[in-house]
Design an enzyme around this catalytic site. Structure first.
Site, short mmCIF file in Angstrom:
data_model
loop_
_atom_site.label_atom_id
_atom_site.label_comp_id
_atom_site.label_asym_id
_atom_site.label_seq_id
_atom_site.Cartn_x
_atom_site.Cartn_y
_atom_site.Cartn_z
N ALA A 124 46.16 53.94 36.47
CA ALA A 124 45.34 54.42 35.34
C ALA A 124 44.70 53.23 34.62
O ALA A 124 43.52 53.27 34.27
CB ALA A 124 46.20 55.23 34.38
N TYR A 181 49.89 51.81 36.24
CA TYR A 181 49.07 50.69 36.74
C TYR A 181 47.71 51.20 37.25
O TYR A 181 46.66 50.64 36.90
CB TYR A 181 49.84 49.99 37.85
CG TYR A 181 49.19 48.76 38.42
CD1 TYR A 181 49.23 47.55 37.73
CD2 TYR A 181 48.57 48.78 39.66
CE1 TYR A 181 48.66 46.41 38.26
CE2 TYR A 181 47.99 47.63 40.21
CZ TYR A 181 48.04 46.45 39.50
OH TYR A 181 47.46 45.32 40.04
P1 NAP Z 1 51.20 37.20 38.52
O1 NAP Z 1 51.38 36.19 39.60
O2 NAP Z 1 52.35 38.07 38.14
O3 NAP Z 1 50.67 36.42 37.20
C1 NAP Z 1 50.43 37.15 36.03
C2 NAP Z 1 49.74 36.27 35.01
O4 NAP Z 1 49.41 37.07 33.87
C3 NAP Z 1 50.63 35.15 34.49
O5 NAP Z 1 49.80 34.05 34.16
C4 NAP Z 1 51.23 35.74 33.20
O6 NAP Z 1 51.62 34.77 32.26
C5 NAP Z 1 50.02 36.51 32.72
N1 NAP Z 1 50.34 37.61 31.79
C6 NAP Z 1 51.15 38.68 32.02
N2 NAP Z 1 51.20 39.46 30.93
C7 NAP Z 1 50.42 38.87 29.98
C8 NAP Z 1 50.09 39.17 28.63
N3 NAP Z 1 50.58 40.26 28.00
N4 NAP Z 1 49.28 38.32 27.96
C9 NAP Z 1 48.78 37.21 28.58
N5 NAP Z 1 49.04 36.88 29.83
C10 NAP Z 1 49.87 37.69 30.54
O7 NAP Z 1 49.99 38.20 38.84
P2 NAP Z 1 48.89 38.15 40.01
O8 NAP Z 1 49.46 38.75 41.23
O9 NAP Z 1 48.26 36.79 40.07
O10 NAP Z 1 47.83 39.20 39.43
C11 NAP Z 1 46.72 38.82 38.64
C12 NAP Z 1 45.86 40.05 38.40
O11 NAP Z 1 45.43 40.59 39.65
C13 NAP Z 1 46.59 41.19 37.69
O12 NAP Z 1 45.71 41.84 36.80
C14 NAP Z 1 46.96 42.12 38.81
O13 NAP Z 1 47.12 43.46 38.38
C15 NAP Z 1 45.76 41.96 39.72
N6 NAP Z 1 46.02 42.34 41.10
C16 NAP Z 1 46.97 41.68 41.83
C17 NAP Z 1 47.21 42.06 43.14
C18 NAP Z 1 48.24 41.38 44.01
O14 NAP Z 1 48.47 41.86 45.14
N7 NAP Z 1 48.85 40.29 43.56
C19 NAP Z 1 46.49 43.12 43.71
C20 NAP Z 1 45.53 43.77 42.92
C21 NAP Z 1 45.30 43.35 41.63
P3 NAP Z 1 53.17 34.17 32.28
O15 NAP Z 1 53.27 33.31 33.52
O16 NAP Z 1 53.29 33.40 31.03
O17 NAP Z 1 54.08 35.35 32.37
#
Ligand code: NAP
Length: 244
Positions: free
Chosen positions: A156, A154
């Site tokens: 990386a 992640y």
């Molecule tokens: P989340 O609640 O797990 O939601 C993930 C979203 O990405 C969902 O809409 C999912 O679709 C979609 N997705 C996953 N794999 C995919 C693929 N191969 N193709 C297309 N769509 C895909 O995640 P989140 O916490 O909102 O995170 C959003 C972003 O912020 C991510 O890049 C994460 O790394 C980054 N981030 C999050 C945090 C945190 O603390 N939450 C911190 C730093 C960075 P489905 O619903 O259909 O599965």
């Protein structure tokens, strides 16, 4: 702020992506959201966006599949008549210490988080270059800035997004297109659900709490709007002070 603009948001169905879609729609943008498999959630978010009086469509598309991305992006440009904003937000984790981390665990996280962003950018690049305007926002993470045990894959991928952001920013700066990254700390979503009650973790955060998806969406709105027209190649932390 974004009236009449078209925004593509990957992973726009849930969590941070859904908050960004809603924030953009509240500010007048039409939304094409991409999701992986949860059609019910995607349709729910789409319905909320439509209620805000903008055009909205949900597309099932695995961003780790270059061919699917090319097909869907062409469809979106056809459906919406162009694209002004791209938010590369889709992301996954497969956390394990390196001895337990299988090669496919590493590959799938990099394929989704980093290569997926590249595939998306590759599609919108010529469109934005031609129109001489556009905003690309990549959702990185403080893990990509600091590293994190158990997150070699992640971290990386998220560090890779920083390099990608700066290269795209330099390639497109003369064409009126800005590319920036957001590096969130702990944000309360499905991804961090099992961590949200961890008070030890909160003690590490100077603000002593997780951020909300809306916190990130406000920053994304700034970077998508003309308020940030002279900012490109920047990585903005939004982490309650965690990575200072
Ligand atoms: P989340 O609640 O797990 O939601 C993930 C979203 O990405 C969902 O809409 C999912 O679709 C979609 N997705 C996953 N794999 C995919 C693929 N191969 N193709 C297309 N769509 C895909 O995640 P989140 O916490 O909102 O995170 C959003 C972003 O912020 C991510 O890049 C994460 O790394 C980054 N981030 C999050 C945090 C945190 O603390 N939450 C911190 C730093 C960075 P489905 O619903 O259909 O599965």
């Amino acid at each position: 702020m974004l009236k009449g603009k078209t925004a593509i948001v990957t992973g726009g169905s849930r969590g941070i992506g859904a908050a960004i879609c809603k924030m953009f729609a509240q500010n007048g943008a039409n939304i094409a959201l991409l999701y992986a498999g949860n059609t019910q959630k995607a349709e729910e978010t789409k319905a909320e966006l439509l209620q805000m009086g903008v055009k909205a469509e949900a597309y099932q598309c695995n961003v780790a599949d270059a061919q699917q991305v090319a097909t869907i992006c062409k469809q979106i440009v056809k459906d919406f008549g162009g694209v002004d904003i791209l938010v590369n937000n889709a992301g996954i984790t497969k956390d394990k210490l390196v001895p337990m981390m299988k090669v496919p665990d590493f590959d799938s996280v990099v394929d989704t988080n980093l290569k997926g962003a590249f595939y998306m950018i590759k599609q919108v690049y010529p469109v934005m270059m031609k129109q001489r305007s556009g905003k690309i926002i990549n959702i990185s993470s403080v893990s990509g800035l600091m590293g994190n045990p158990g997150q070699a894959n992640y971290s990386a991928s998220k560090a890779g997004l920083v390099g990608l952001t700066k290269s795209i920013a330099k390639e497109l700066a003369g064409r009126g297109v800005c590319c920036n990254a957001i590096a969130p700390g702990f944000i309360a979503t499905d991804m961090t659900e099992n961590l949200s009650e961890n008070n030890q973790l909160k003690d590490f955060i100077p603000m002593k709490k997780f951020g909300t998806p809306q916190d990130v969406a406000k920053l994304a709105l700034f970077l998508a709007s003309d308020q940030s027209d002279y900012i490109t190649g920047e990585v903005i932390r939004i982490d309650g002070g965690l990575a200072m």
